[in-house]
Design a protein around this motif. Structure first.
Motif, PDB file in Angstrom:
ATOM      1  N   SER A  48       0.817  -1.219   0.000  1.00 11.40           N
ATOM      2  CA  SER A  48       0.000   0.000   0.000  1.00 11.40           C
ATOM      3  C   SER A  48       0.847   1.264   0.000  1.00 11.40           C
ATOM      4  N   HIS A  72       0.739   4.334  -2.629  1.00  8.76           N
ATOM      5  CA  HIS A  72       0.580   5.741  -2.223  1.00  8.76           C
ATOM      6  C   HIS A  72       1.713   6.605  -2.761  1.00  8.76           C
ATOM      7  N   LYS A 130      -1.429   9.334  -2.086  1.00  6.68           N
ATOM      8  CA  LYS A 130      -2.177   8.704  -0.998  1.00  6.68           C
ATOM      9  C   LYS A 130      -3.638   9.143  -0.966  1.00  6.68           C
ATOM     10  N   GLU A 131      -3.910  10.346  -1.408  1.00  8.57           N
ATOM     11  CA  GLU A 131      -5.275  10.871  -1.327  1.00  8.57           C
ATOM     12  C   GLU A 131      -5.949  10.991  -2.684  1.00  8.57           C
ATOM     13  N   TYR A 165      -5.423   6.010  -3.500  1.00  6.65           N
ATOM     14  CA  TYR A 165      -6.281   5.779  -2.339  1.00  6.65           C
ATOM     15  C   TYR A 165      -7.173   4.584  -2.647  1.00  6.65           C
TER      16      TYR A 165
END
Length: 147
Positions: free
Chosen positions: A106, A110, A115-116, A120
């Protein structure tokens, strides 16, 4: 901001030519890529033979192999969004840190896709009493081709 492809190359991830094998490592269905499970070269059982840090490295290694398979089919990592990861951890019955191990995969997603934003993703991290051929970790992924 660097693209996923550029970031991967800056991290030293290479994309060798892949030869077809017994199973399709990355199958396209509509605007999705589904990968087969990719296993770590690191062997052993978490909670007995390997530390969480070694498992983390094994999960990251699986994600690198997944990226190579996706790259082989798509031609680039750009224009993709990671939708889902499934991490399978070869672990003892009392080991409960599978989620920390699968963070190795993960965290790389990211780092490459954000990451966002496109990195995500949804995820499952499961413990298994054994995995075929004895790897520490096996990971599979689903990527969306962004329009």
């Amino acid at each position: 901001m660097s693209s996923p492809e550029q970031t991967a190359k800056e991290l030293g991830i290479v994309f060798p030519e892949l030869k077809p094998g017994y199973l399709n490592l990355c199958a396209k269905a509509g605007n999705l890529y589904f990968t087969s499970g990719h296993v770590s070269d690191i062997k052993g059982k978490l909670g007995r033979d390997l530390t969480v840090e070694q498992g983390y490295a094994a999960a990251r290694e699986c994600l690198v192999k997944i990226l190579q398979s996706v790259h082989h089919v798509h031609g680039t990592l750009d224009g993709l969004r990671c939708v889902k990861l499934l991490g399978c951890v070869n672990s003892t019955l009392d080991f409960t840190d599978q989620h920390l191990v699968v963070n190795g995969a993960s965290d790389l997603v990211h780092q490459l896709f954000g990451k966002e934003t496109d990195g995500y993703h949804a995820r499952s991290a499961l413990g298994f009493a054994s995995l075929p051929t004895g790897p520490a970790v096996e990971v599979e992924a689903i990527f969306e081709i962004k329009s």
